[in-house]
Structures are given as structure tokens and as C-alpha cells.
Design an enzyme around this catalytic site. Structure first.
Site, short mmCIF file in Angstrom:
data_model
loop_
_atom_site.label_atom_id
_atom_site.label_comp_id
_atom_site.label_asym_id
_atom_site.label_seq_id
_atom_site.Cartn_x
_atom_site.Cartn_y
_atom_site.Cartn_z
N ARG A 16 0.81 -1.22 0.00
CA ARG A 16 0.00 0.00 0.00
C ARG A 16 0.84 1.27 0.00
O ARG A 16 0.34 2.35 -0.26
CB ARG A 16 -0.97 -0.03 1.21
CG ARG A 16 -2.05 -1.09 1.07
CD ARG A 16 -2.76 -1.37 2.39
NE ARG A 16 -2.01 -2.32 3.23
CZ ARG A 16 -2.42 -2.78 4.42
NH1 ARG A 16 -3.57 -2.37 4.92
NH2 ARG A 16 -1.69 -3.63 5.11
N LYS A 23 8.75 -0.61 3.31
CA LYS A 23 7.86 0.25 4.12
C LYS A 23 8.53 0.66 5.43
O LYS A 23 8.51 1.84 5.81
CB LYS A 23 6.55 -0.46 4.42
CG LYS A 23 5.67 0.31 5.40
CD LYS A 23 4.29 -0.26 5.55
CE LYS A 23 4.27 -1.43 6.48
NZ LYS A 23 2.89 -1.90 6.75
N ASP A 105 5.85 -1.52 11.91
CA ASP A 105 5.24 -0.36 11.26
C ASP A 105 4.36 0.49 12.18
O ASP A 105 3.45 1.16 11.74
CB ASP A 105 4.43 -0.81 10.03
CG ASP A 105 3.23 -1.68 10.39
OD1 ASP A 105 3.11 -2.09 11.56
OD2 ASP A 105 2.41 -1.97 9.48
N ASN A 230 0.43 1.98 6.92
CA ASN A 230 0.32 1.07 5.78
C ASN A 230 0.40 1.81 4.45
O ASN A 230 0.73 1.22 3.43
CB ASN A 230 -0.99 0.29 5.84
CG ASN A 230 -1.04 -0.60 7.08
OD1 ASN A 230 -0.09 -1.31 7.37
ND2 ASN A 230 -2.12 -0.51 7.83
C1 UD1 Z 1 -2.08 -6.59 11.50
C2 UD1 Z 1 -3.00 -7.51 12.33
C3 UD1 Z 1 -4.24 -6.71 12.74
C4 UD1 Z 1 -3.81 -5.46 13.50
C5 UD1 Z 1 -2.79 -4.64 12.71
C6 UD1 Z 1 -2.22 -3.56 13.62
C7 UD1 Z 1 -2.72 -9.81 11.55
C8 UD1 Z 1 -3.31 -10.91 10.76
N1 UD1 Z 1 -3.38 -8.66 11.56
O1 UD1 Z 1 -2.79 -6.23 10.32
O2 UD1 Z 1 -5.09 -7.51 13.55
O3 UD1 Z 1 -4.96 -4.68 13.83
O4 UD1 Z 1 -1.70 -5.46 12.28
O5 UD1 Z 1 -1.41 -2.67 12.91
O6 UD1 Z 1 -1.70 -10.00 12.17
N2 UD1 Z 1 4.55 -9.15 8.18
C9 UD1 Z 1 5.57 -10.07 8.00
N3 UD1 Z 1 5.35 -11.16 7.22
C10 UD1 Z 1 4.16 -11.39 6.63
C11 UD1 Z 1 3.13 -10.46 6.82
C12 UD1 Z 1 3.36 -9.34 7.60
O7 UD1 Z 1 6.65 -9.90 8.52
O8 UD1 Z 1 4.05 -12.41 5.95
C13 UD1 Z 1 4.82 -7.96 9.00
C14 UD1 Z 1 4.67 -6.67 8.22
O9 UD1 Z 1 5.91 -6.25 7.71
C15 UD1 Z 1 4.14 -5.70 9.28
C16 UD1 Z 1 3.43 -6.59 10.27
O10 UD1 Z 1 3.86 -7.91 10.02
O11 UD1 Z 1 5.20 -5.02 9.95
C17 UD1 Z 1 1.92 -6.49 10.14
O12 UD1 Z 1 1.57 -6.83 8.81
P1 UD1 Z 1 0.50 -5.97 8.01
O13 UD1 Z 1 0.35 -6.56 6.67
O14 UD1 Z 1 0.82 -4.54 8.11
O15 UD1 Z 1 -0.78 -6.34 8.88
P2 UD1 Z 1 -2.10 -5.50 9.05
O16 UD1 Z 1 -2.97 -5.71 7.89
O17 UD1 Z 1 -1.77 -4.09 9.39
CA CA Z 2 0.10 -2.83 9.50
#
Ligand code: UD1
Ligand code: CA
Length: 472
Positions: A16, A23, A105, A230
Site C-alpha cells: 500500500r 515500508k 510499522d 500502511n
Molecule cells: C495486522 C493484524 C491486525 C492489527 C494490525 C495492527 C494480523 C493478521 N493482523 O494487520 O489484527 O490490527 O496489524 O497494525 O496479524 N509481516 C511479515 N510477514 C508477513 C506479513 C506481515 O513480517 O508475511 C509484517 C509486516 O511487515 C508488518 C506486520 O507484520 O510489519 C503487520 O503486517 P501488516 O500486513 O501490516 O498487517 P495489518 O494488515 O496491518
Molecule cells: Ca500494518
């Protein structure tokens, strides 16, 4: 309370953001998003930090090595979700003590809030705790589902939530504390049966609950602390909130900030009491500003040391030391390696780099000073240029104490002007001038009498000259 292991999830693609940069490397208030999270984590003094990296891995790893060299990184080759990332970070181990998991993040989180959260987690002896807050617009966040007696049941992601769940305002911050053994036991049980086909870390909460473990949702007063970034809109929102938080802090410490909405101070800068900051100023990087200094308006300082009572008006300075009671500006550009002594002056339309100006010496107007050492009590006349570059190499100029450089002097380096020496205005100085001498390096003036009357006959200039001659 002590936390053994901290896992920071930072492998996400950050789709995003629509950026070629990772990011978590985007920055607000002078630190990367990840840098803010690691600074908050540092407050907890954990035994070990593991950062899960993936997208733009090389840049992220280099950044971590620089800002948090004791942290280890774990590679998540393919983005399988936050649960998958946590599985990789655990690497099949059963960690001792408490494990804190958080995302890379959320730059607003403070070390104090993390510590209070961990205290509540350990006081309640919970298997797992999640940090939550009530957000006026919960769109996009996971929602906290509680039962009739207000106990945490599970976390549901927005895209998987029912109508009824979407109107829940309490959101998941993405910060969790786990009993290490319980986390290790549950993390293998999560599945990808959700709308994204990913392994969600949030599902561990429901799994532990179903296994009869005690879990807690611990709510934070200030929802802004858990805002995640995000996209670039959220990046700007976080930057503005951090700006306000930082400005409030310095005002409470005795700094006058005339217009906090246009004053941007990095988290890494420090200001003493009775500093005044005028509108439109940015105090960045590792800049320190001592008491009584006046900054701005419209001034940007990056990695500068500003000493007591100095003033910097409408100027830009980088990697510069500004001495006690020294004055800079307006419209001055001080580049890397500039050192202004106490009570020194760099005035209007002056550019300097890699130069030292001694106590009380002045460069008041329209000059370029490059690769120079200027002694004490000297004056550099208007429009003096230090010619430091011959097209191939840079050369040094030395100016002694109590020197008077005449206006519009060109000092062709390498050259040295001795103590107490003068240069004549308009000179091109290519040879050293000994102490006490005056260097004159210009053509002798000659006047061609009546040239205008002959060559510009009838012009206004010629008429004015004729009228003057008639009057005698
Ligand atoms: C996530 C939470 C959500 C919460 C929000 C808070 C989950 C499923 N959801 O959603 O409940 O309200 O954060 O900000 O956990 N990441 C990895 N590997 C991956 C996917 C993500 O390392 O395969 C890391 C990303 O870099 C990021 C963090 O995990 O720093 C959160 O991932 P993101 O995709 O931003 O999750 P949200 O949709 O924000
Ligand atoms: Ca997030």
C-alpha cells in the site's frame, strides 16, 4: 518486567506504500518506522531481538546492522502472514520466559507503554496478552471480540469480520506478549483458512482461549500510540502526531515554540530550556541546541551543535558547529564541516563548507568560504570568494588573526594571509600575504577623459556630464 525475546515483524511487502523502498525504512521524525519500534523495544532491555525480514531484505538488514547491531534477522522468503513470520522467528525453539511480538510499522508506540503492558501481562500470569485500544475509525484493523462477561475471545481481521464485528471499535495493536512455551505450542496449530489464505498470528489468541488458557486484552488510553503505517496518508498522519508529541515535550521542558504546527523536531534532536524556535523551522538528526539560542524562522538544522545564545535566522546548516553567541543568517548556507567560533558571524548570502571561523571573526555578506581556517577577530569583506577548487583538487586557505580582507577579494587557494594583514578591495590574491602587509592584486585604474562624450554622444549620460561641466 523482564522480557527474554522480542520478535519484530518487518518482512511485509508494504504494497500500500507503492514504494520501491521497504515500508519499514520510510521515516518520520528522523527515524525509520522500524527505528522507532526498535527504540521503544530498547527501553525494555530484552535479552534478544529477532527481526523478521523479507521484502527489500538487503536494505532492511543493512539498516538494522546500523541502528541495532545486536538484533538478529530471520528471513521470511515468501510472505505467508504474521503467523508464518512468527513461526520462522521461533525456528522450532521453545523460548524461555516472555516473548513480545510486535510489528515494525507502528512508530508511535513508546517504551513506557510496552513496559506497562508487559507488567500487566506478567501480573495477571496470562498465557497471552494483546495490546488494544479504542479507535474512532477502526477500518482496516483487526477487531477485539469479547464475550458477554467482557473477556477476550479472539481477534478477527476486518476482511473476515461479520457486520456485527465490524462495528467493534476496540482494535488489535499487533503487539502481543506470550508465555514462550505456550506460544510455541499454539503457533503450529494456526491455519490459512481466511480470506487472504495467510497464517494469522492473531489466531493464536483464539487457539489458546479454546485450550482453556487465560488470555487478556490490555487496553491503552491513547489510541494514537498504536497507529500502524500502511500507506502514505498514514505516514503523514503519524509524522504530524509525532511532531506534536515531540513539540509538547520540549515546550514542557522550557522551550518556546512560536508555532508548533510548522516546527518539526526529530526524535533524535535535543533542545535546552529557554531556546526559542520561530515558525517554519526543522531541527533534525542529532542536532543539539543550547540554552538561550534562537532558531528560525524558516531554518533547517541537520546534525548541528548550536551553542548558548547563538541565533540562526532563515538559514540552512548541516553538520555544523555554531559557537556561543554566534549569529547566522538571514539566507546563509552552512555545509558539512563548518565550525563557527564564539561570537562569530556568518551573514546574509554566505555559503561555507569545511571551514573554521575563529572567535569574533565575521563573514557578513555575500561570500563563499570553502576549505578555510580563519583566525580570531578577522573580518572578511563583502563578496569575498575563497577559490578552493582548481577543477581537479581542493586546496586550503589560511587567514590569521585580526586580518582585514577587503571587499570582493578573490583568495586563490592554497594561500595564506598572515596575522594582522590586509588585502585591498577587489584583489585577486594568489601569493601569500605576510603578517602586517597589505596584499594588492589588481590592475591600476586609469580614467579616459571625455570617453562618454565622444563614444556615447547625445545619451543621457553624455548630457548629464556636459551639464556638470558647464556648471564647472
Ligand atoms: C495486522 C493484524 C491486525 C492489527 C494490525 C495492527 C494480523 C493478521 N493482523 O494487520 O489484527 O490490527 O496489524 O497494525 O496479524 N509481516 C511479515 N510477514 C508477513 C506479513 C506481515 O513480517 O508475511 C509484517 C509486516 O511487515 C508488518 C506486520 O507484520 O510489519 C503487520 O503486517 P501488516 O500486513 O501490516 O498487517 P495489518 O494488515 O496491518
Ligand atoms: Ca500494518
Amino acid at each position: 518486567m523482564a522480557v527474554e525475546t522480542v520478535i519484530v515483524l518487518a518482512a511485509g511487502d508494504g504494497t500500500r506504500m507503492k514504494s520501491s523502498q521497504a515500508k519499514v525504512l520510510h521515516s518520520v521524525a528522523g527515524r525509520s518506522l522500524l527505528g522507532h519500534v526498535l527504540a521503544a523495544v530498547d527501553h525494555l532491555k530484552p535479552a534478544q531481538i529477532r527481526v523478521v525480514v523479507g521484502a527489500n531484505r538487503i536494505g532492511v538488514e543493512a539498516h538494522i546492522a546500523e541502528i541495532s547491531p545486536s538484533a538478529t534477522t530471520v528471513l521470511q522468503e515468501k510472505r505467508g502472514g504474521t503467523g508464518h513470520a512468527t513461526q520462522l522467528a521461533l525456528a522450532g525453539d521453545t523460548p524461555r520466559g516472555t516473548v513480545l511480538v510486535l510489528a515494525g510499522d507502528t512508530p508511535m508506540l513508546t517504551g513506557q507503554s510496552l513496559a506497562a503492558f508487559l507488567d500487566a501481562h506478567s501480573a495477571g500470569k496470562f498465557a497471552a496478552s494483546v495490546l488494544t485500544a479504542e479507535h474512532p475509525d477502526p477500518t482496516g484493523y483487526g477487531r477485539i471480540v469479547r464475550d458477554d462477561s467482557d473477556e477476550l475471545l479472539r481477534i478477527v481481521e476486518e476482511r473476515d469480520a461479520s457486520e456485527a464485528e465490524r462495528v467493534i471499535f476496540e482494535i488489535n495493536s499487533g503487539v502481543y506478549a506470550f508465555d514462550g512455551a505456550k506460544l510455541a505450542g499454539a503457533i503450529g496449530q494456526i491455519t490459512d483458512s481466511n480470506s487472504q489464505g495467510e497464517l494469522y498470528l492473531t489466531d493464536v489468541i483464539g487457539i489458546l482461549k479454546n485450550a482453556g488458557e487465560s488470555i487478556a486484552a490490555i487496553m491503552l488510553e491513547d489510541f494514537t500510540e498504536i497507529l500502524g503505517v500502511n500507506d502514505r496518508v498514514q505516514l503523514a498522519e503519524s509524522a504530524a502526531l509525532l511532531r506534536d508529541r515531540i513539540n509538547d515535550h520540549w515546550m514542557r521542558e522550557g522551550v518556546t515554540i512560536i508555532d508548533p504546527t510548522t516546527t518539526w523536531i526529530d526524535a533524535t534532536a535535543t533542545l535546552a530550556k529557554d531556546v526559542t524556535v520561530h515558525p517554519g523551522s526543522a531541527i533534525l538528526g542529532l542536532t543539539t541546541v543550547a540554552t538561550g539560542a534562537v532558531i528560525g524562522p524558516r531554518t533547517t538544522l541537520t546534525n548541528c551543535v548550536v551553542k548558548e545564545g547563538a541565533s540562526v535566522l532563515e538559514s540552512i546548516a548541516t553538520d555544523t558547529v555554531i559557537g556561543e553567541a554566534a549569529t547566522v543568517g538571514p539566507f546563509t548556507y552552512l555545509r558539512s564541516g563548518t565550525v563557527l567560533g564564539d561570537s562569530a558571524k556568518a551573514g546574509a548570502f554566505v555559503e561555507m563548507k569545511n571551514s573554521t571561523v575563529g572567535t569574533g571573526s565575521k563573514v557578513p555578506h555575500l561570500s563563499y568560504v570553502g576549505d578555510a581556517t580563519i583566525g580570531e577577530g578577522s573580518n572578511i569583506g563583502a563578496a569575498t570568494i575563497f577559490v578552493n577548487y582548481d577543477g581537479v583538487d581542493k586546496h586550503h586557505t589560511t587567514v590569521g588573526d585580526h586580518v582585514r580582507i577587503g571587499s570582493d577579494t578573490i583568495l586563490v587557494a592554497p594561500v595564506s594571509i598572515g596575522d594582522g594583514a590586509y588585502t585591498a578591495a577587489g584583489s585577486v590574491i594568489t601569493e601569500d600575504v605576510p603578517a602586517g602587509a597589505i596584499g594588492v592584486g589588481r590592475a591600476k585604474q586609469r580614467n579616459v577623459i571625455d570617453w562618454v562624450l565622444r563614444k556615447r554622444a547625445g545619451s543621457k549620460s553624455a548630457q548629464a556630464a556636459e551639464a556638470r561641466k558647464k556648471k564647472g
